[in-house]
Scaffold this active site. Structure first.
Site, PDB file in Angstrom:
ATOM      1  N   CYS A 100     -31.696  46.354  -8.804  1.00 55.22           N
ATOM      2  CA  CYS A 100     -30.927  44.699  -7.918  1.00 55.22           C
ATOM      3  C   CYS A 100     -30.851  43.522  -8.813  1.00 55.22           C
ATOM      4  O   CYS A 100     -31.399  43.252 -10.041  1.00 55.22           O
ATOM      5  CB  CYS A 100     -32.496  43.984  -7.376  1.00 55.22           C
ATOM      6  SG  CYS A 100     -34.171  43.295  -8.126  1.00 55.22           S
ATOM      7  N   CYS A 120     -39.969  45.175  -7.754  1.00 52.32           N
ATOM      8  CA  CYS A 120     -39.565  46.486  -8.165  1.00 52.32           C
ATOM      9  C   CYS A 120     -39.651  47.068  -9.635  1.00 52.32           C
ATOM     10  O   CYS A 120     -40.768  45.938  -9.766  1.00 52.32           O
ATOM     11  CB  CYS A 120     -38.012  45.566  -8.584  1.00 52.32           C
ATOM     12  SG  CYS A 120     -36.601  45.416  -7.765  1.00 52.32           S
ATOM     13  N   CYS A 139     -33.405  41.753 -11.039  1.00 52.20           N
ATOM     14  CA  CYS A 139     -33.859  42.529 -11.696  1.00 52.20           C
ATOM     15  C   CYS A 139     -33.389  42.248 -13.492  1.00 52.20           C
ATOM     16  O   CYS A 139     -33.668  42.116 -14.544  1.00 52.20           O
ATOM     17  CB  CYS A 139     -34.206  44.065 -12.312  1.00 52.20           C
ATOM     18  SG  CYS A 139     -35.887  44.326 -10.729  1.00 52.20           S
ATOM     19  N   GLU A 166     -45.116  47.627  -3.309  1.00 52.10           N
ATOM     20  CA  GLU A 166     -44.980  47.188  -2.083  1.00 52.10           C
ATOM     21  C   GLU A 166     -45.953  46.135  -1.390  1.00 52.10           C
ATOM     22  O   GLU A 166     -47.250  46.553  -2.076  1.00 52.10           O
ATOM     23  CB  GLU A 166     -44.222  48.321  -0.945  1.00 52.10           C
ATOM     24  CG  GLU A 166     -42.453  48.730  -1.656  1.00 52.10           C
ATOM     25  CD  GLU A 166     -42.177  49.856  -0.408  1.00 52.10           C
ATOM     26  OE1 GLU A 166     -42.742  49.963   0.049  1.00 52.10           O
ATOM     27  OE2 GLU A 166     -40.689  49.444  -0.755  1.00 52.10           O
ATOM     28  N   GLU A 189     -38.570  47.910 -12.034  1.00 53.72           N
ATOM     29  CA  GLU A 189     -38.240  46.940 -13.591  1.00 53.72           C
ATOM     30  C   GLU A 189     -39.514  46.082 -14.038  1.00 53.72           C
ATOM     31  O   GLU A 189     -39.296  45.735 -15.038  1.00 53.72           O
ATOM     32  CB  GLU A 189     -36.756  47.204 -13.438  1.00 53.72           C
ATOM     33  CG  GLU A 189     -35.443  48.162 -12.577  1.00 53.72           C
ATOM     34  CD  GLU A 189     -35.794  48.507 -11.142  1.00 53.72           C
ATOM     35  OE1 GLU A 189     -36.549  48.206 -10.642  1.00 53.72           O
ATOM     36  OE2 GLU A 189     -34.270  48.614 -11.301  1.00 53.72           O
TER      37      GLU A 189
END
Ligand code: THU
Length: 164
Positions: free
Chosen positions: A113, A74, A116, A65, A76
């Site tokens: 998400c 993310c 991804c 983040e 992934e």
């Protein structure tokens, strides 16, 4: 005349790691280990991912983040982009994703998400080979044999954009 179409979405629900094949179990363990590198001071939601490549290598990633929120990435995509950078052109065989917001894993499987899924979809299209995903929770594991099932009508190079 309009035509009505449908597609089937196939997945397996497993009750725990015991039901996984040994190589899948290792992938899940590597994704769990990656949780420790998550940098998530804003959401306090740690995500770990592990990617098995056709050459046998396992690449892991975790969510990263940033104070300028949209700049984070993310788990992934951290793992997939690193796999692409480290081993360009080597197909992905499978991927495991886990998450934790406290001590243990989330009860429900963590589901990637849309962004991804789009990235998974392109690596899958380019390789031309199925790419399986294990979405892991402490109560249940969901296995989808091919990520193409996760994003029907994904944007793809066949939409007309030319690769140069
Ligand atoms: N996140 C992931 O890393 N993967 C997912 O599949 C869903 C969300 C991250 C992004 C952010 O760092 C945190 O989880 C909360 O959304």
């Amino acid at each position: 005349m309009s035509e009505s179409n449908s597609f089937q979405f196939r997945y397996n629900r497993l009750r725990g790691k015991e039901e996984l094949a040994p190589n899948e179990r290792e992938l899940v363990d590597r994704a769990v280990a990656a949780l420790s590198s998550s940098y998530s001071p804003y959401s306090h939601f740690r995500v770990g991912a592990a990617v098995l490549l056709e050459n046998g290598e396992i690449i892991t990633g975790s969510n990263q983040e940033n104070g300028a929120y949209p700049s984070g990435l993310c788990a992934e995509r951290v793992a997939l982009f690193y796999a692409g950078a480290r081993y360009p052109g080597i197909p992905v065989v499978s991927m495991a994703v886990v998450a934790s917001s406290g001590d243990g894993l989330t009860e429900n499987p963590v589901t990637p998400c849309g962004a991804c899924r789009q990235v998974m979809s392109e690596y899958r299209v380019v390789s031309g080979k199925p790419f399986a995903i294990l979405m892991v929770g402490s109560n249940e594991i969901v296995r989808v044999e091919d990520v193409e099932q996760l994003l029907p009508f994904s944007f793809s190079l066949s939409n007309g954009m030319k690769r140069k």
